[in-house]
Motif scaffolding. Structure first.
Motif, PDB file in Angstrom:
ATOM      1  N   ALA A  41       0.841  -1.208   0.000  1.00  0.00           N
ATOM      2  CA  ALA A  41       0.000   0.000   0.000  1.00  0.00           C
ATOM      3  C   ALA A  41       0.873   1.254   0.000  1.00  0.00           C
ATOM      4  N   ILE A  42       1.962   1.238   0.760  1.00  0.00           N
ATOM      5  CA  ILE A  42       2.889   2.376   0.781  1.00  0.00           C
ATOM      6  C   ILE A  42       3.498   2.568  -0.600  1.00  0.00           C
ATOM      7  N   ASP A  43       3.937   1.474  -1.216  1.00  0.00           N
ATOM      8  CA  ASP A  43       4.529   1.566  -2.558  1.00  0.00           C
ATOM      9  C   ASP A  43       3.536   2.136  -3.569  1.00  0.00           C
ATOM     10  N   GLU A  44       2.293   1.698  -3.501  1.00  0.00           N
ATOM     11  CA  GLU A  44       1.279   2.196  -4.432  1.00  0.00           C
ATOM     12  C   GLU A  44       1.018   3.684  -4.198  1.00  0.00           C
ATOM     13  N   ALA A  45       0.924   4.075  -2.928  1.00  0.00           N
ATOM     14  CA  ALA A  45       0.708   5.498  -2.615  1.00  0.00           C
ATOM     15  C   ALA A  45       1.886   6.341  -3.106  1.00  0.00           C
ATOM     16  N   LEU A  46       3.099   5.851  -2.917  1.00  0.00           N
ATOM     17  CA  LEU A  46       4.280   6.586  -3.395  1.00  0.00           C
ATOM     18  C   LEU A  46       4.288   6.675  -4.918  1.00  0.00           C
ATOM     19  N   ASN A  47       3.902   5.592  -5.585  1.00  0.00           N
ATOM     20  CA  ASN A  47       3.805   5.627  -7.054  1.00  0.00           C
ATOM     21  C   ASN A  47       2.815   6.693  -7.506  1.00  0.00           C
ATOM     22  N   GLN A  48       1.687   6.773  -6.827  1.00  0.00           N
ATOM     23  CA  GLN A  48       0.677   7.775  -7.179  1.00  0.00           C
ATOM     24  C   GLN A  48       1.205   9.191  -6.921  1.00  0.00           C
ATOM     25  N   LEU A  49       1.867   9.373  -5.784  1.00  0.00           N
ATOM     26  CA  LEU A  49       2.447  10.695  -5.485  1.00  0.00           C
ATOM     27  C   LEU A  49       3.445  11.098  -6.560  1.00  0.00           C
ATOM     28  N   GLU A  50       4.346  10.189  -6.903  1.00  0.00           N
ATOM     29  CA  GLU A  50       5.352  10.495  -7.920  1.00  0.00           C
ATOM     30  C   GLU A  50       4.691  10.825  -9.257  1.00  0.00           C
ATOM     31  N   LEU A  51       3.653  10.093  -9.577  1.00  0.00           N
ATOM     32  CA  LEU A  51       2.941  10.327 -10.832  1.00  0.00           C
ATOM     33  C   LEU A  51       2.302  11.714 -10.857  1.00  0.00           C
ATOM     34  N   HIS A  52       1.663  12.095  -9.758  1.00  0.00           N
ATOM     35  CA  HIS A  52       0.924  13.357  -9.713  1.00  0.00           C
ATOM     36  C   HIS A  52       1.794  14.565  -9.373  1.00  0.00           C
ATOM     37  N   LEU A  53       2.995  14.335  -8.883  1.00  0.00           N
ATOM     38  CA  LEU A  53       3.848  15.455  -8.483  1.00  0.00           C
ATOM     39  C   LEU A  53       5.027  15.662  -9.433  1.00  0.00           C
ATOM     40  N   LYS A  54       4.869  15.233 -10.667  1.00  0.00           N
ATOM     41  CA  LYS A  54       5.937  15.413 -11.657  1.00  0.00           C
ATOM     42  C   LYS A  54       6.273  16.882 -11.870  1.00  0.00           C
ATOM     43  N   GLY A  55       5.317  17.765 -11.627  1.00  0.00           N
ATOM     44  CA  GLY A  55       5.522  19.189 -11.865  1.00  0.00           C
ATOM     45  C   GLY A  55       6.341  19.891 -10.796  1.00  0.00           C
ATOM     46  N   LEU A  56       6.655  19.202  -9.708  1.00  0.00           N
ATOM     47  CA  LEU A  56       7.469  19.847  -8.673  1.00  0.00           C
ATOM     48  C   LEU A  56       8.884  20.094  -9.191  1.00  0.00           C
ATOM     49  N   VAL A  57       9.468  21.157  -8.731  1.00  0.00           N
ATOM     50  CA  VAL A  57      10.799  21.562  -9.168  1.00  0.00           C
ATOM     51  C   VAL A  57      11.856  20.724  -8.461  1.00  0.00           C
ATOM     52  N   ALA A  58      12.897  20.356  -9.187  1.00  0.00           N
ATOM     53  CA  ALA A  58      14.055  19.682  -8.607  1.00  0.00           C
ATOM     54  C   ALA A  58      15.273  20.562  -8.873  1.00  0.00           C
ATOM     55  N   LEU A  59      15.864  21.098  -7.824  1.00  0.00           N
ATOM     56  CA  LEU A  59      17.001  22.003  -7.960  1.00  0.00           C
ATOM     57  C   LEU A  59      18.306  21.262  -7.695  1.00  0.00           C
ATOM     58  N   THR A  60      19.332  21.703  -8.371  1.00  0.00           N
ATOM     59  CA  THR A  60      20.666  21.176  -8.081  1.00  0.00           C
ATOM     60  C   THR A  60      21.196  21.900  -6.847  1.00  0.00           C
ATOM     61  N   PRO A  61      22.195  21.339  -6.193  1.00  0.00           N
ATOM     62  CA  PRO A  61      22.778  22.046  -5.038  1.00  0.00           C
ATOM     63  C   PRO A  61      23.277  23.447  -5.403  1.00  0.00           C
ATOM     64  N   ASP A  62      23.838  23.592  -6.586  1.00  0.00           N
ATOM     65  CA  ASP A  62      24.319  24.904  -7.015  1.00  0.00           C
ATOM     66  C   ASP A  62      23.159  25.881  -7.198  1.00  0.00           C
ATOM     67  N   GLN A  63      22.066  25.414  -7.761  1.00  0.00           N
ATOM     68  CA  GLN A  63      20.883  26.267  -7.922  1.00  0.00           C
ATOM     69  C   GLN A  63      20.336  26.682  -6.560  1.00  0.00           C
ATOM     70  N   ARG A  64      20.344  25.772  -5.603  1.00  0.00           N
ATOM     71  CA  ARG A  64      19.861  26.103  -4.260  1.00  0.00           C
ATOM     72  C   ARG A  64      20.705  27.207  -3.633  1.00  0.00           C
ATOM     73  N   ARG A  65      22.007  27.109  -3.826  1.00  0.00           N
ATOM     74  CA  ARG A  65      22.909  28.134  -3.256  1.00  0.00           C
ATOM     75  C   ARG A  65      22.669  29.500  -3.884  1.00  0.00           C
ATOM     76  N   GLN A  66      22.358  29.525  -5.167  1.00  0.00           N
ATOM     77  CA  GLN A  66      22.234  30.790  -5.885  1.00  0.00           C
ATOM     78  C   GLN A  66      20.876  31.472  -5.698  1.00  0.00           C
ATOM     79  N   LEU A  67      19.873  30.740  -5.270  1.00  0.00           N
ATOM     80  CA  LEU A  67      18.548  31.336  -5.126  1.00  0.00           C
ATOM     81  C   LEU A  67      18.509  32.352  -3.987  1.00  0.00           C
ATOM     82  N   THR A  68      17.719  33.396  -4.183  1.00  0.00           N
ATOM     83  CA  THR A  68      17.428  34.331  -3.105  1.00  0.00           C
ATOM     84  C   THR A  68      16.445  33.629  -2.174  1.00  0.00           C
TER      85      THR A  68
END
Length: 150
Positions: free
Chosen positions: A9-36
């Motif tokens: 059930a946890i795996d299925e819920a995580l699969n659904q989350l990953e599927l529906h949250l594709k639009g979330l931003v993924a920053l590199t460590p360098d991008q994180r440092r540079q952001l205000t």
């Protein structure tokens, strides 16, 4: 068996989350440092700026989109409670992992102690020695004698 159902059930819920949250931003460590960064005080400033700029649209250049500020603020306000829920779940997962590890370690130590006592003469010297490797300390370097000038 029930543990397997829970994990499935946890795996299925995580699969659904990953599927529906594709639009979330993924920053590199360098991008994180540079952001205000926006902390608590900065957030109050940003909220007030959105309000003031919305009330006075004529002072901004035409290419400045006040609507984008509203959109970002609305999205942030919608994302935060969900992020907090996920953080609480993550903390519970980490606590569960720690508790399971503790149970395993405690029971393994108890079994090992019993093996050391009751396992003598039972042909278990090899497995006992293998388990004892966990507790072997590497020999410390012998202190070299100090040369004392005569």
């Amino acid at each position: 068996m029930s543990q397997n159902l829970i994990l499935a059930a946890i795996d299925e819920a995580l699969n659904q989350l990953e599927l529906h949250l594709k639009g979330l931003v993924a920053l590199t460590p360098d991008q994180r440092r540079q952001l205000t960064k926006m902390g608590d005080k900065s957030e109050a400033f940003c909220r007030q700026a959105v309000h003031v700029l919305s009330e006075n649209p004529g002072i901004m250049p035409r290419n400045f989109e006040v609507a984008n500020l509203h959109r970002d603020l609305t999205a942030l306000d919608a994302l935060r409670p969900r992020a907090q829920r996920l953080m609480r779940l993550s903390e519970r997962m980490q606590d569960s992992e720690m508790a399971l590890g503790s149970d395993l370690m405690t029971n393994a130590l108890e079994g090992y102690a019993f093996l050391k006592i009751a396992g003598k003469g039972e042909g278990l010297d090899g497995p006992r020695q293998m388990l004892s490797a966990r507790f072997n300390r590497s020999p410390s370097k012998a202190a070299s004698p100090v040369d004392i000038p005569l």
